[in-house]
Design a protein around this motif. Sequence first.
Motif, PDB file in Angstrom:
ATOM      1  N   GLU A  38     -24.018  40.892  27.513  1.00 29.22           N
ATOM      2  CA  GLU A  38     -24.665  41.998  28.002  1.00 29.22           C
ATOM      3  C   GLU A  38     -25.934  42.272  27.665  1.00 29.22           C
ATOM      4  O   GLU A  38     -26.913  42.538  28.408  1.00 29.22           O
ATOM      5  CB  GLU A  38     -23.751  42.983  27.320  1.00 29.22           C
ATOM      6  N   THR A  39     -26.142  41.751  26.383  1.00 28.09           N
ATOM      7  CA  THR A  39     -27.612  42.289  25.837  1.00 28.09           C
ATOM      8  C   THR A  39     -28.582  41.240  26.580  1.00 28.09           C
ATOM      9  O   THR A  39     -29.647  41.595  26.920  1.00 28.09           O
ATOM     10  CB  THR A  39     -27.634  41.866  24.314  1.00 28.09           C
ATOM     11  N   LEU A  40     -27.919  39.711  26.744  1.00 31.30           N
ATOM     12  CA  LEU A  40     -29.015  38.689  27.119  1.00 31.30           C
ATOM     13  C   LEU A  40     -29.379  38.954  28.486  1.00 31.30           C
ATOM     14  O   LEU A  40     -30.226  38.731  28.926  1.00 31.30           O
ATOM     15  CB  LEU A  40     -28.513  37.527  26.834  1.00 31.30           C
ATOM     16  N   GLU A  41     -28.126  39.300  29.427  1.00 35.90           N
ATOM     17  CA  GLU A  41     -28.539  39.669  30.954  1.00 35.90           C
ATOM     18  C   GLU A  41     -29.437  40.536  30.963  1.00 35.90           C
ATOM     19  O   GLU A  41     -30.181  40.444  31.945  1.00 35.90           O
ATOM     20  CB  GLU A  41     -27.131  39.788  31.298  1.00 35.90           C
ATOM     21  N   THR A  42     -29.467  41.680  30.023  1.00 38.24           N
ATOM     22  CA  THR A  42     -30.215  42.712  30.330  1.00 38.24           C
ATOM     23  C   THR A  42     -31.688  42.417  29.949  1.00 38.24           C
ATOM     24  O   THR A  42     -32.527  42.895  30.663  1.00 38.24           O
ATOM     25  CB  THR A  42     -29.743  44.013  29.482  1.00 38.24           C
ATOM     26  N   LEU A  43     -31.750  41.704  28.841  1.00 39.38           N
ATOM     27  CA  LEU A  43     -33.266  41.413  28.495  1.00 39.38           C
ATOM     28  C   LEU A  43     -33.969  40.640  29.813  1.00 39.38           C
ATOM     29  O   LEU A  43     -34.762  40.602  29.913  1.00 39.38           O
ATOM     30  CB  LEU A  43     -33.061  40.527  27.178  1.00 39.38           C
ATOM     31  N   ASP A  44     -33.124  39.473  30.397  1.00 38.93           N
ATOM     32  CA  ASP A  44     -33.586  38.916  31.286  1.00 38.93           C
ATOM     33  C   ASP A  44     -33.861  39.562  32.554  1.00 38.93           C
ATOM     34  O   ASP A  44     -34.981  39.473  33.280  1.00 38.93           O
ATOM     35  CB  ASP A  44     -32.404  37.677  31.754  1.00 38.93           C
ATOM     36  N   GLU A  45     -33.221  40.724  32.729  1.00 41.76           N
ATOM     37  CA  GLU A  45     -33.402  41.642  33.815  1.00 41.76           C
ATOM     38  C   GLU A  45     -34.900  42.288  33.614  1.00 41.76           C
ATOM     39  O   GLU A  45     -35.693  42.274  34.496  1.00 41.76           O
ATOM     40  CB  GLU A  45     -32.457  42.829  33.887  1.00 41.76           C
ATOM     41  N   ILE A  46     -35.199  42.628  32.290  1.00 40.13           N
ATOM     42  CA  ILE A  46     -36.556  43.361  32.353  1.00 40.13           C
ATOM     43  C   ILE A  46     -37.591  42.501  32.114  1.00 40.13           C
ATOM     44  O   ILE A  46     -38.836  42.483  32.633  1.00 40.13           O
ATOM     45  CB  ILE A  46     -36.460  44.189  31.012  1.00 40.13           C
ATOM     46  N   ARG A 106     -26.662  30.221  18.826  1.00 39.99           N
ATOM     47  CA  ARG A 106     -25.522  30.365  19.691  1.00 39.99           C
ATOM     48  C   ARG A 106     -26.268  31.511  20.972  1.00 39.99           C
ATOM     49  O   ARG A 106     -26.084  31.241  22.061  1.00 39.99           O
ATOM     50  CB  ARG A 106     -24.736  31.491  19.196  1.00 39.99           C
ATOM     51  N   ILE A 107     -27.116  32.462  20.638  1.00 43.92           N
ATOM     52  CA  ILE A 107     -27.959  33.000  21.532  1.00 43.92           C
ATOM     53  C   ILE A 107     -28.934  32.328  22.539  1.00 43.92           C
ATOM     54  O   ILE A 107     -28.657  32.454  23.774  1.00 43.92           O
ATOM     55  CB  ILE A 107     -28.921  34.234  20.890  1.00 43.92           C
ATOM     56  N   ARG A 108     -29.334  31.304  21.825  1.00 43.88           N
ATOM     57  CA  ARG A 108     -30.235  30.510  22.756  1.00 43.88           C
ATOM     58  C   ARG A 108     -29.450  29.364  23.610  1.00 43.88           C
ATOM     59  O   ARG A 108     -29.670  29.234  24.764  1.00 43.88           O
ATOM     60  CB  ARG A 108     -31.173  29.581  21.885  1.00 43.88           C
ATOM     61  N   ALA A 109     -28.125  29.075  23.240  1.00 45.38           N
ATOM     62  CA  ALA A 109     -27.530  28.411  24.265  1.00 45.38           C
ATOM     63  C   ALA A 109     -26.941  29.136  25.271  1.00 45.38           C
ATOM     64  O   ALA A 109     -26.784  28.609  26.307  1.00 45.38           O
ATOM     65  CB  ALA A 109     -26.325  27.818  23.100  1.00 45.38           C
ATOM     66  N   LEU A 110     -26.421  30.358  25.006  1.00 46.93           N
ATOM     67  CA  LEU A 110     -25.858  31.065  26.089  1.00 46.93           C
ATOM     68  C   LEU A 110     -27.009  31.174  27.105  1.00 46.93           C
ATOM     69  O   LEU A 110     -26.680  31.382  28.507  1.00 46.93           O
ATOM     70  CB  LEU A 110     -25.543  32.371  25.471  1.00 46.93           C
ATOM     71  N   CYS A 111     -28.218  31.509  26.716  1.00 46.06           N
ATOM     72  CA  CYS A 111     -29.304  31.694  27.511  1.00 46.06           C
ATOM     73  C   CYS A 111     -29.689  30.433  28.411  1.00 46.06           C
ATOM     74  O   CYS A 111     -29.830  30.733  29.907  1.00 46.06           O
ATOM     75  CB  CYS A 111     -30.836  32.048  26.785  1.00 46.06           C
ATOM     76  N   ARG A 112     -29.453  29.406  28.015  1.00 45.90           N
ATOM     77  CA  ARG A 112     -29.473  28.244  28.562  1.00 45.90           C
ATOM     78  C   ARG A 112     -28.477  28.033  29.656  1.00 45.90           C
ATOM     79  O   ARG A 112     -28.660  27.588  30.769  1.00 45.90           O
ATOM     80  CB  ARG A 112     -29.610  26.853  27.880  1.00 45.90           C
ATOM     81  N   ASN A 152     -26.673  29.937  31.145  1.00 45.40           N
ATOM     82  CA  ASN A 152     -26.593  31.055  32.122  1.00 45.40           C
ATOM     83  C   ASN A 152     -28.001  31.264  33.099  1.00 45.40           C
ATOM     84  O   ASN A 152     -28.210  32.150  33.960  1.00 45.40           O
ATOM     85  CB  ASN A 152     -26.340  32.339  31.648  1.00 45.40           C
ATOM     86  N   GLY A 153     -29.043  30.519  32.487  1.00 44.96           N
ATOM     87  CA  GLY A 153     -30.367  30.628  33.048  1.00 44.96           C
ATOM     88  C   GLY A 153     -31.019  31.985  32.793  1.00 44.96           C
ATOM     89  O   GLY A 153     -31.889  32.454  33.597  1.00 44.96           O
ATOM     90  N   TRP A 154     -30.739  32.480  31.688  1.00 45.49           N
ATOM     91  CA  TRP A 154     -31.449  33.795  30.895  1.00 45.49           C
ATOM     92  C   TRP A 154     -32.791  33.384  30.354  1.00 45.49           C
ATOM     93  O   TRP A 154     -32.728  32.334  29.900  1.00 45.49           O
ATOM     94  CB  TRP A 154     -30.454  34.649  30.373  1.00 45.49           C
ATOM     95  N   THR A 155     -33.560  34.282  30.279  1.00 48.82           N
ATOM     96  CA  THR A 155     -34.776  34.085  29.366  1.00 48.82           C
ATOM     97  C   THR A 155     -34.474  33.540  28.066  1.00 48.82           C
ATOM     98  O   THR A 155     -33.546  34.603  27.493  1.00 48.82           O
ATOM     99  CB  THR A 155     -35.647  35.395  29.331  1.00 48.82           C
ATOM    100  N   VAL A 156     -34.958  32.402  27.409  1.00 49.19           N
ATOM    101  CA  VAL A 156     -34.500  32.050  26.168  1.00 49.19           C
ATOM    102  C   VAL A 156     -35.535  32.780  25.126  1.00 49.19           C
ATOM    103  O   VAL A 156     -36.667  32.540  25.195  1.00 49.19           O
ATOM    104  CB  VAL A 156     -34.714  30.671  26.020  1.00 49.19           C
ATOM    105  N   PRO A 157     -35.017  33.342  23.907  1.00 51.23           N
ATOM    106  CA  PRO A 157     -35.651  33.702  22.792  1.00 51.23           C
ATOM    107  C   PRO A 157     -36.737  32.725  22.235  1.00 51.23           C
ATOM    108  O   PRO A 157     -36.313  31.653  21.836  1.00 51.23           O
ATOM    109  CB  PRO A 157     -34.776  34.354  21.807  1.00 51.23           C
ATOM    110  N   ILE A 158     -38.008  32.831  22.153  1.00 49.56           N
ATOM    111  CA  ILE A 158     -38.778  31.949  21.519  1.00 49.56           C
ATOM    112  C   ILE A 158     -39.400  32.384  20.102  1.00 49.56           C
ATOM    113  O   ILE A 158     -40.301  31.543  19.513  1.00 49.56           O
ATOM    114  CB  ILE A 158     -39.778  31.514  22.389  1.00 49.56           C
ATOM    115  N   VAL A 159     -39.425  33.539  19.648  1.00 50.44           N
ATOM    116  CA  VAL A 159     -39.679  34.022  18.547  1.00 50.44           C
ATOM    117  C   VAL A 159     -38.488  34.689  17.645  1.00 50.44           C
ATOM    118  O   VAL A 159     -37.654  35.354  18.028  1.00 50.44           O
ATOM    119  CB  VAL A 159     -40.696  35.172  18.647  1.00 50.44           C
ATOM    120  N   VAL A 160     -38.374  34.230  16.426  1.00 52.55           N
ATOM    121  CA  VAL A 160     -37.456  34.891  15.412  1.00 52.55           C
ATOM    122  C   VAL A 160     -38.413  35.618  14.227  1.00 52.55           C
ATOM    123  O   VAL A 160     -39.258  34.977  13.952  1.00 52.55           O
ATOM    124  CB  VAL A 160     -36.549  34.018  14.969  1.00 52.55           C
TER     125      VAL A 160
END
Length: 316
Positions: free
Chosen positions: A145-153, A174-180, A182-190
């Motif tokens: 839910e979080t990742l899909e919404t971030l990709d949306e914005i 895990r977050i970055r793997a899910l993004c890849r 599903n084709g969602w925007t991957v976080p690049i800063v921690v």
Amino acid sequence: MKRVQLGDQTVSQISLGCMLMGTRTDLVSSARILDAFLDTGGDFLDTADCYAWWTSPQTTGGESETALGTLLKGRRDKVFLATKVSAAITDLDAARKAPSAEPYYEGASAEVIRRGIDGSLNRLQTDYVDLYYIHVDDMVTPLEETLETLDEIVRAGKVRYIGWSNVWTWRLERIRALCRENGWTVPIVVQQQHSYLKPRTGGRNVAGPDMLDWLQHNPDAVLAAYSPILSGVYEGRDKSIYKQYDGPETETQLAAVAKVAQELGVTRSQVVLAWLQQSSKQVVPIIGPRTWEHYEAYAPAFDLELAPEHLALLNQ
């Protein structure tokens, strides 16, 4: 000012933490600090939608973004602007009385993110932010839910890049793997607490050895290091933070910092900021000056170069 790669552009390797702008740092002082930072080549600004609700009984969060919105008029294109969502407070009265405010963080649901980004854009008086963090990792809301919404914005043009803060290394992977997947925007800063002293253990909010190792294997990622000088620990202040770093190597590390500082005629904190920048092109220290005098104490470290023998001593 040194620069590092972030996504498809470069940013200053020092980030200006704007947490107290508009509250403990008045607008006049905030403007002076921001102007000086930009004049010296800095452009990476860091704030959040909850800054700084805890500074007085009247503050509610959003004051820093509002101050920046005013100060950046006419020069929004000169900065790389980062803000955050998920740690705004749902019950200020309860949070002020509680030992920890975390039970009152609003989290990272779709509704919070959609409302949060629009609120931030309004306060910042801009159409987009360059970097949008999940401020404190939400272990309750489904990641999907979080990742899909971030990709949306991101797709809506409101955000350019995604980041995560106060997160376990295993969870970030895990977050970055899910993004890849599903084709969602991957976080690049921690964004984590990180300094020269080695922490006794890693943690959700501290960049331990596992995260530093992870960073080396993920060259597309950047570590934004908050509390890089540990609230003055290197100058002998704030022992409460120091306890987390009080380990078998601490005295040797502190002695090395003191020796380098004495030889160069600079402060120990300036040595630490210089070391952080030279230790890795993936590390961006975040400074958080409350006053002009604090900023002046940080500034000599922006371009301070440590010689090979100094780096060898600090890295032993």
